[in-house]
Design an enzyme around this catalytic site. Sequence first.
Site, PDB file in Angstrom:
ATOM      1  N   TYR A 137      -7.744 -62.157 -26.476  1.00  0.00           N
ATOM      2  CA  TYR A 137      -8.502 -61.028 -25.944  1.00  0.00           C
ATOM      3  C   TYR A 137      -8.654 -59.959 -27.022  1.00  0.00           C
ATOM      4  O   TYR A 137      -7.666 -59.408 -27.511  1.00  0.00           O
ATOM      5  CB  TYR A 137      -7.751 -60.466 -24.737  1.00  0.00           C
ATOM      6  N   LYS A 165     -11.869 -63.850 -25.250  1.00  0.00           N
ATOM      7  CA  LYS A 165     -12.656 -62.909 -24.461  1.00  0.00           C
ATOM      8  C   LYS A 165     -12.914 -61.713 -25.363  1.00  0.00           C
ATOM      9  O   LYS A 165     -11.993 -61.005 -25.783  1.00  0.00           O
ATOM     10  CB  LYS A 165     -11.909 -62.479 -23.199  1.00  0.00           C
TER      11      LYS A 165
END
Length: 301
Positions: A137, A165
């Site tokens: 992330y 992400k």
Amino acid sequence: MRNPLAGMYAALMTAFNDEGEYDVDRQKALNAYVLRQGLQGLYVGGSSGESGLLSTEELLEQQVNVAESAQGTDATLIAHVGAPSLRDSIKLAKQAQRLGYHGLSALPPHAYPFSDGELIAYYRDLAAATDLPLIVYEVPVRTGRPIPLETLETILDLPNVAGIKFTSTDLFKFSLLRRHRPSHLYFFGFDEIYLAGAALGADGGIGTTYNILGQLYGALDKAVRLGDLPRAQNLQRVSQTFVETLAEVGVLPGMKSALRVAGIECGSTRLPMASRDSAMDQRIAALMEQPDIAQWILPAP
């Protein structure tokens, strides 16, 4: 062949009772509502779910709750397990695997100014803790600093790390990652500019406003994949109208207000975030009555 984890995911929110405690029944109602949006699945226990304000025990309970709600559906479940402590992250990851989740994701540790080497070690140990694919992330707005490109590439090269992400406006960095590590999965995390990420090769999106506008984002992604740029642009403009107001009132409080207006009560955001505000509810209700937004709002059961 498209990766089975690719697609559009609601970054699931968390339901509280009127006293601010985690509420199992309200969570189940929220899960059911979001599962009706027709998305690939749910991203559970992330920032949109106020994970930074929940205890590890509450996050473990939420994982169980969502897994039960998803039984009998074809929803893909990704558990966000990023916690200040690696020990807690691994505890969350191992339960998610036992519950049948399909993937994991984790914020980098950011309780202290960790070195790049410490970030790499964190992801290496977390990825090795289960057999589930791990989505790393990048979210500077939450962590306070972007992770250098070279460090992200090193993390993506770790065993069992499946993708990232990417919630950043550094689209050049996103493009470089996509080109340098083409076999990985790329999720884009800014709802209001998803079209830009998709045009640059995102395999899907994970977003807060998907909880209530999931059908719109599914249509937006489909328009991109079909090469229908005018429709994609129009749908993104509708999304931006919604997000613009949320940004003015506070994204998570505004989303809980929107769900309340739609008939799904999941309480206020947890303090010190702003709590329930009747004026906010009225403003969000007026926004949701706009025809271009109203057509995408599912009624509550």
